[in-house]
Design an enzyme around this catalytic site. Structure first.
Site, PDB file in Angstrom:
ATOM      1  N   LYS A 141       9.852  55.561  61.547  1.00 17.94           N
ATOM      2  CA  LYS A 141       9.325  56.041  60.323  1.00 17.94           C
ATOM      3  C   LYS A 141       7.929  55.644  59.751  1.00 17.94           C
ATOM      4  O   LYS A 141       7.474  54.620  60.401  1.00 17.94           O
ATOM      5  CB  LYS A 141      10.335  55.409  59.094  1.00 17.94           C
ATOM      6  CG  LYS A 141       9.996  53.969  59.021  1.00 17.94           C
ATOM      7  CD  LYS A 141      10.832  53.416  57.786  1.00 17.94           C
ATOM      8  CE  LYS A 141      10.227  51.983  57.218  1.00 17.94           C
ATOM      9  NZ  LYS A 141      10.384  51.517  56.259  1.00 17.94           N
ATOM     10  N   HIS A 171      15.993  52.550  61.452  1.00 16.96           N
ATOM     11  CA  HIS A 171      16.867  51.547  62.237  1.00 16.96           C
ATOM     12  C   HIS A 171      18.115  50.871  61.383  1.00 16.96           C
ATOM     13  O   HIS A 171      19.012  50.277  62.190  1.00 16.96           O
ATOM     14  CB  HIS A 171      15.918  50.043  62.811  1.00 16.96           C
ATOM     15  CG  HIS A 171      15.113  49.584  61.438  1.00 16.96           C
ATOM     16  ND1 HIS A 171      14.212  49.890  60.870  1.00 16.96           N
ATOM     17  CD2 HIS A 171      15.599  48.540  60.968  1.00 16.96           C
ATOM     18  CE1 HIS A 171      13.967  49.010  59.933  1.00 16.96           C
ATOM     19  NE2 HIS A 171      14.847  47.899  59.861  1.00 16.96           N
ATOM     20  N   HIS A 233      16.197  54.197  54.259  1.00 17.02           N
ATOM     21  CA  HIS A 233      17.077  53.169  54.353  1.00 17.02           C
ATOM     22  C   HIS A 233      18.514  53.222  53.371  1.00 17.02           C
ATOM     23  O   HIS A 233      19.604  53.326  53.484  1.00 17.02           O
ATOM     24  CB  HIS A 233      16.875  51.947  54.680  1.00 17.02           C
ATOM     25  CG  HIS A 233      15.525  51.455  55.530  1.00 17.02           C
ATOM     26  ND1 HIS A 233      15.736  52.286  56.556  1.00 17.02           N
ATOM     27  CD2 HIS A 233      14.435  50.811  55.375  1.00 17.02           C
ATOM     28  CE1 HIS A 233      14.493  51.623  57.397  1.00 17.02           C
ATOM     29  NE2 HIS A 233      13.985  50.951  56.793  1.00 17.02           N
ATOM     30  N   LYS A 329      10.519  43.192  47.716  1.00 15.29           N
ATOM     31  CA  LYS A 329       9.971  42.065  48.337  1.00 15.29           C
ATOM     32  C   LYS A 329       9.641  40.619  47.659  1.00 15.29           C
ATOM     33  O   LYS A 329       9.626  40.802  46.296  1.00 15.29           O
ATOM     34  CB  LYS A 329       8.415  42.592  49.009  1.00 15.29           C
ATOM     35  CG  LYS A 329       8.656  44.022  50.004  1.00 15.29           C
ATOM     36  CD  LYS A 329       7.485  44.035  50.753  1.00 15.29           C
ATOM     37  CE  LYS A 329       7.945  45.156  51.781  1.00 15.29           C
ATOM     38  NZ  LYS A 329       8.816  44.661  52.919  1.00 15.29           N
TER      39      LYS A 329
HETATM   40  N1  LIG Z   1       6.759  46.558  63.372  1.00 15.76           N
HETATM   41  C1  LIG Z   1       7.868  46.839  62.833  1.00 15.76           C
HETATM   42  O1  LIG Z   1       9.036  45.886  62.846  1.00 15.76           O
HETATM   43  C2  LIG Z   1       8.355  48.178  62.521  1.00 15.76           C
HETATM   44  C3  LIG Z   1       9.549  48.400  61.810  1.00 15.76           C
HETATM   45  C4  LIG Z   1       9.920  49.523  61.423  1.00 15.76           C
HETATM   46  C5  LIG Z   1       9.004  50.634  61.692  1.00 15.76           C
HETATM   47  N2  LIG Z   1       7.781  50.529  62.534  1.00 15.76           N
HETATM   48  C6  LIG Z   1       6.960  51.630  62.699  1.00 15.76           C
HETATM   49  O2  LIG Z   1       6.504  51.679  63.960  1.00 15.76           O
HETATM   50  C7  LIG Z   1       5.153  51.957  64.315  1.00 15.76           C
HETATM   51  C8  LIG Z   1       4.560  51.094  65.025  1.00 15.76           C
HETATM   52  O3  LIG Z   1       4.518  49.977  64.254  1.00 15.76           O
HETATM   53  P1  LIG Z   1       3.661  48.428  64.690  1.00 15.76           P
HETATM   54  O4  LIG Z   1       4.125  47.548  63.756  1.00 15.76           O
HETATM   55  O5  LIG Z   1       4.129  48.168  66.191  1.00 15.76           O
HETATM   56  O6  LIG Z   1       2.312  49.107  64.410  1.00 15.76           O
HETATM   57  P2  LIG Z   1       0.981  48.023  65.150  1.00 15.76           P
HETATM   58  O7  LIG Z   1       1.520  46.614  65.328  1.00 15.76           O
HETATM   59  O8  LIG Z   1      -0.105  48.161  64.171  1.00 15.76           O
HETATM   60  O9  LIG Z   1       0.594  48.747  66.544  1.00 15.76           O
HETATM   61  C9  LIG Z   1       0.071  50.167  66.239  1.00 15.76           C
HETATM   62  C10 LIG Z   1      -0.207  50.615  67.862  1.00 15.76           C
HETATM   63  O10 LIG Z   1      -0.812  51.880  67.868  1.00 15.76           O
HETATM   64  C11 LIG Z   1      -1.953  51.702  68.954  1.00 15.76           C
HETATM   65  N3  LIG Z   1      -2.943  52.525  68.165  1.00 15.76           N
HETATM   66  C12 LIG Z   1      -3.577  52.599  67.088  1.00 15.76           C
HETATM   67  N4  LIG Z   1      -4.527  53.487  67.131  1.00 15.76           N
HETATM   68  C13 LIG Z   1      -4.526  54.071  68.286  1.00 15.76           C
HETATM   69  C14 LIG Z   1      -5.305  55.083  69.052  1.00 15.76           C
HETATM   70  N5  LIG Z   1      -6.211  55.766  68.478  1.00 15.76           N
HETATM   71  N6  LIG Z   1      -5.253  55.338  70.510  1.00 15.76           N
HETATM   72  C15 LIG Z   1      -4.007  54.684  70.932  1.00 15.76           C
HETATM   73  N7  LIG Z   1      -3.446  54.021  70.437  1.00 15.76           N
HETATM   74  C16 LIG Z   1      -3.416  53.466  69.227  1.00 15.76           C
HETATM   75  C17 LIG Z   1      -2.403  50.054  68.651  1.00 15.76           C
HETATM   76  O11 LIG Z   1      -3.274  50.030  69.756  1.00 15.76           O
HETATM   77  P3  LIG Z   1      -4.312  48.746  69.776  1.00 15.76           P
HETATM   78  O12 LIG Z   1      -3.403  47.385  69.897  1.00 15.76           O
HETATM   79  O13 LIG Z   1      -5.187  48.928  70.953  1.00 15.76           O
HETATM   80  O14 LIG Z   1      -5.061  49.033  68.270  1.00 15.76           O
HETATM   81  C18 LIG Z   1      -0.922  49.687  68.554  1.00 15.76           C
HETATM   82  O15 LIG Z   1      -0.280  49.629  69.903  1.00 15.76           O
HETATM   83  C19 LIG Z   1       4.719  52.442  62.953  1.00 15.76           C
HETATM   84  O16 LIG Z   1       4.947  53.793  62.545  1.00 15.76           O
HETATM   85  C20 LIG Z   1       5.568  51.573  61.957  1.00 15.76           C
HETATM   86  O17 LIG Z   1       5.747  52.449  60.750  1.00 15.76           O
HETATM   87  C21 LIG Z   1       7.330  49.348  62.697  1.00 15.76           C
END
Ligand SMILES: NC(=O)c1ccc[n+]([C@@H]2O[C@H](COP(=O)([O-])OP(=O)(O)OC[C@H]3O[C@@H](n4cnc5c(N)ncnc54)[C@H](OP(=O)(O)O)[C@@H]3O)[C@@H](O)[C@H]2O)c1
Length: 490
Positions: A141, A171, A233, A329
């Site tokens: 999402k 999730h 959710h 939150k």
């Molecule tokens: N984290 C959670 O618990 C969570 C929970 C529910 C949903 N989500 C969803 O899951 C997704 C990922 O979340 P996240 O928390 O893991 O995000 P994040 O920590 O910000 O990681 C984003 C990823 O995208 C990569 N990226 C950004 N721009 C890029 C580009 N131009 N080319 C290639 N790679 C690029 C980043 O690479 P670099 O590291 O090299 O910048 C990093 O690997 C999102 O859609 C978020 O809404 C996350």
């Protein structure tokens, strides 16, 4: 089969996906023939990437000596989506296909949603979905930020993947107690028979978080609690509570019933919505900043970090039953639960005979997290010669019964993707229907006057939310820890 994770240097991969894949490896659901291809923008060697995953921190049972075969399954490739080189990437995937003798692929997009279309284009232009084997694609999402953008994204993706290959993650659907709602309702006469407006007075769904927005200021400013939590959710939980029995337990029959729920929701009235934003204060003995001082947040931000609303389901089964939903939150406690409150029948004869000192309506509590379980509050006779009512609680503790080692949500969801079962994933029409419902609410909230900040961290939210439910002569049911042994709020 192989999994190709885009965005593998991000938080989700490290905290959820790799630990979930490790669990599947330990349970022998995946093995050496299941390469985990991690794609990231950063130039990292495999060793650097493995260090970055901090396996010991996120997988306490991981042992570098015994689990070296798991590490052998991981590959790391650098691809910058802004200037991706298709030939090189295609070659790398091709050689893995040969090495592991598999052409079946799962593409997992663990990336900001702004990159979803780009990755789909890359997969297409590299020809990764053609040839032998099947392809599945997984989206995190948010799927769009309103109805229009969701339709646009769905259209874009559907040019490359058929709907039966698309897995949209929510999730919450991977959580045991959400899946349990169907079992509870449809396999127990005691609940099945009363699940309608003849017996149910009202329903409360609460998602309460103690954390703030952490380092996601930029994302949260554009999103807010309604889009971040209600659209997905909370509406998903509501659908499971409200849906009619599906024809079968097939993914499409279940999703057909869930979508009927979304279509039968009455528009919410402006006076039935409360929004809030947290101020500075104390949570768990720690001084915390107000939302407006968080990094990447506008100091005059009008984004809501709390929302509560009353809504109605317009069908024969639920007509007239209010549903009170809330999320926020920086609140007092972390918990998600549903309370189904039945009509109070204890007055029938007990009031007249003056024996009703203390009583409660029956409350069925479904604790989704963290202390998973189901409790039923009911009236019994207090011991002694007089017939005096006394509320008691029957409590089913999920972990006490099934143990603590039940698979976590991401493990469940990844397993379902591997076996090709879409039941726990949202279908295109569900996503679009939920935005169709949420868009006018977001618009209405945008027009509302707000004097933010309006609630203290560590509280249960703004006072207006208590008034919202209080207006109907009801009150929010507090979590187990703040209720007496008889089930009343302390
Ligand atoms: N984290 C959670 O618990 C969570 C929970 C529910 C949903 N989500 C969803 O899951 C997704 C990922 O979340 P996240 O928390 O893991 O995000 P994040 O920590 O910000 O990681 C984003 C990823 O995208 C990569 N990226 C950004 N721009 C890029 C580009 N131009 N080319 C290639 N790679 C690029 C980043 O690479 P670099 O590291 O090299 O910048 C990093 O690997 C999102 O859609 C978020 O809404 C996350």
């Amino acid at each position: 089969m192989m999994i190709i994770i885009f965005g593998s240097t991000g938080d989700l991969t490290k905290r959820k996906l790799i630990p979930a894949l490790f669990s599947l490896y330990q349970r022998k659901i995946i093995g050496a023939d299941f390469p985990i291809v991690c794609v990231g923008r950063k130039r990292l060697s495999k060793n650097d990437f493995i260090d970055h995953l901090e396996l010991k921190k996120f997988i306490p049972e991981y042992d570098p000596k015994d689990d070296s075969r798991f590490i052998d399954m991981i590959y790391y490739y650098t691809v910058d989506l802004d200037c991706a080189d298709c030939t090189g990437f295609k070659k790398q995937i091709g050689s893995l296909e040969k090495k592991h003798k598999t052409s079946d692929k799962i593409f997992y997009l663990a990336l900001p949603s702004t990159l979803f279309k780009k990755v789909v284009d890359l997969i297409k232009s590299c020809g990764l979905t053609v040839g032998k084997g099947y392809s599945r694609v997984v989206f995190e999402k948010p799927i769009g930020h309103d109805l229009r953008s969701a339709v646009e994204l769905n259209d874009h993706v559907s040019c490359v993947f058929p709907e039966k290959s698309i897995y949209r993650i929510d999730h919450y659907l991977g959580k045991e107690l959400v899946q349990n709602i169907m079992a509870l309702r449809f396999s127990n006469a005691i609940f099945n028979e009363v699940w309608n407006n003849k017996f149910i007075d009202h329903v409360q769904i609460t998602n309460s978080e103690t954390v703030g927005i952490e380092d996601r200021g930029d994302y949260y400013e554009k999103t807010g609690a309604i889009k971040d939590m209600f659209q997905n959710h909370l509406l998903q939980i509501l659908s499971f509570i409200v849906m009619c029995p599906p024809k079968s337990i097939s993914a499409d029959d279940i999703r057909d019933e869930k979508i009927k729920v979304l279509r039968s929701l009455d528009p919410v009235r402006a006076e039935d919505i409360v929004v809030g934003q947290y101020d500075s204060g104390f949570v768990k003995g720690r001084n915390v900043l107000p939302y407006r001082s968080e990094s990447e947040v506008d100091p005059k931000s009008k984004t809501e970090t709390y929302a509560a609303m009353k809504l109605f389901v317009n069908n024969g089964r639920w007509k007239g039953v209010p549903f009170y939903l809330r999320t926020g939150k920086r609140l007092a406690m972390r918990y998600t639960e549903v309370n189904v409150v039945l009509k109070d029948v204890s007055c029938n004869m007990f009031c007249k005979s003056g024996v009703k000192e203390d009583h409660t309506p029956n409350i069925m509590t479904i604790r989704i997290q963290p202390d998973e379980g189901i409790a039923l509050t009911f009236n019994a006779k207090h011991p002694g010669s007089k017939l005096i009512l006394h509320p008691v609680v029957m409590d089913f503790c999920h972990a006490c019964h099934f143990g603590f080692n039940v698979p976590q949500a991401y493990e469940v969801l990844l397993h379902q993707i591997i076996i090709g079962d879409q039941t726990l994933f949202t279908r295109r029409d569900e996503i679009e229907e939920s935005w169709r419902y949420i868009d006018p609410i977001v618009k209405m909230v945008g027009k509302k006057k707000r004097s933010f900040p309006n609630y203290e961290p560590g509280s249960f939210g703004p006072k207006e939310a208590d008034k919202l439910i209080g207006r109907d002569g009801r009150e929010w049911i507090l979590p187990k820890e703040l209720r007496t042994e008889h089930g009343h709020n302390i």
